[in-house]
Design a protein around this motif. Structure first.
Motif, mmCIF file in Angstrom:
data_model
loop_
_atom_site.group_PDB
_atom_site.id
_atom_site.type_symbol
_atom_site.label_atom_id
_atom_site.label_comp_id
_atom_site.label_asym_id
_atom_site.label_seq_id
_atom_site.Cartn_x
_atom_site.Cartn_y
_atom_site.Cartn_z
ATOM 1 N N VAL A 22 -3.573 -6.611 5.479
ATOM 2 C CA VAL A 22 -4.190 -7.190 4.281
ATOM 3 C C VAL A 22 -4.147 -6.209 3.115
ATOM 4 O O VAL A 22 -3.885 -6.599 1.978
ATOM 5 N N VAL A 23 -4.381 -4.933 3.375
ATOM 6 C CA VAL A 23 -4.323 -3.940 2.298
ATOM 7 C C VAL A 23 -2.904 -3.819 1.753
ATOM 8 O O VAL A 23 -2.700 -3.719 0.537
ATOM 9 N N LEU A 24 -1.906 -3.858 2.616
ATOM 10 C CA LEU A 24 -0.523 -3.763 2.150
ATOM 11 C C LEU A 24 -0.077 -5.001 1.383
ATOM 12 O O LEU A 24 0.856 -4.921 0.569
ATOM 13 N N MET A 25 -0.716 -6.137 1.610
ATOM 14 C CA MET A 25 -0.356 -7.362 0.899
ATOM 15 C C MET A 25 -0.901 -7.401 -0.526
ATOM 16 O O MET A 25 -0.432 -8.179 -1.350
ATOM 17 N N GLN A 26 -1.882 -6.563 -0.836
ATOM 18 C CA GLN A 26 -2.502 -6.595 -2.154
ATOM 19 C C GLN A 26 -1.620 -5.938 -3.204
ATOM 20 O O GLN A 26 -0.812 -5.070 -2.905
ATOM 21 N N GLU A 27 -1.837 -6.369 -4.455
ATOM 22 C CA GLU A 27 -1.104 -5.794 -5.574
ATOM 23 C C GLU A 27 -1.742 -4.474 -5.969
ATOM 24 O O GLU A 27 -2.909 -4.224 -5.686
ATOM 25 N N GLY A 28 -0.964 -3.653 -6.664
ATOM 26 C CA GLY A 28 -1.498 -2.411 -7.185
ATOM 27 C C GLY A 28 -2.487 -2.669 -8.310
ATOM 28 O O GLY A 28 -2.422 -3.692 -8.995
ATOM 29 N N LYS A 29 -3.397 -1.741 -8.537
ATOM 30 C CA LYS A 29 -4.421 -1.917 -9.567
ATOM 31 C C LYS A 29 -3.985 -1.395 -10.926
ATOM 32 O O LYS A 29 -4.676 -1.595 -11.908
ATOM 33 N N THR A 30 -2.854 -0.742 -11.004
ATOM 34 C CA THR A 30 -2.401 -0.226 -12.288
ATOM 35 C C THR A 30 -1.707 -1.327 -13.072
ATOM 36 O O THR A 30 -0.936 -2.118 -12.535
ATOM 37 N N THR A 31 -1.983 -1.376 -14.372
ATOM 38 C CA THR A 31 -1.363 -2.394 -15.206
ATOM 39 C C THR A 31 -0.122 -1.875 -15.908
ATOM 40 O O THR A 31 0.628 -2.640 -16.476
#
Length: 80
Positions: A22-31
């Motif tokens: 699940v953590v690897l499926m998330q997008e990065g928080k940097t814009t």
């Protein structure tokens, strides 16, 4: 090893694997550079709680709580 300890250990391993996925499926928080032009303030960023990203965040929180709880249970049971 008692049956309850074996079930807790198997659940712990399954939760560990699920948490990693699940953590690897998330997008990065940097814009990135999109924040300079105002691209970070989009419809999807305002409604993340209802999007797929919001669901992944909620699942991550639940799995993390279960992970910590089972860690404490298994750690104290190994001391016996």
């Amino acid at each position: 090893m008692s049956t309850l300890k074996m079930i807790a250990t198997i659940a712990y391993i399954v939760i560990c694997i699920a948490l990693v996925i699940v953590v690897l499926m998330q997008e990065g928080k940097t814009t990135g550079l999109g924040a300079l032009g105002g691209a970070a303030d989009t419809y999807w960023s305002k409604n993340k709680g209802r999007s797929q990203e919001g669901v992944l965040i909620k699942i991550t929180r639940v799995l993390a709580i279960l992970f910590v709880a089972l860690s404490v249970v298994l750690c104290t049971s190994w001391l016996d």
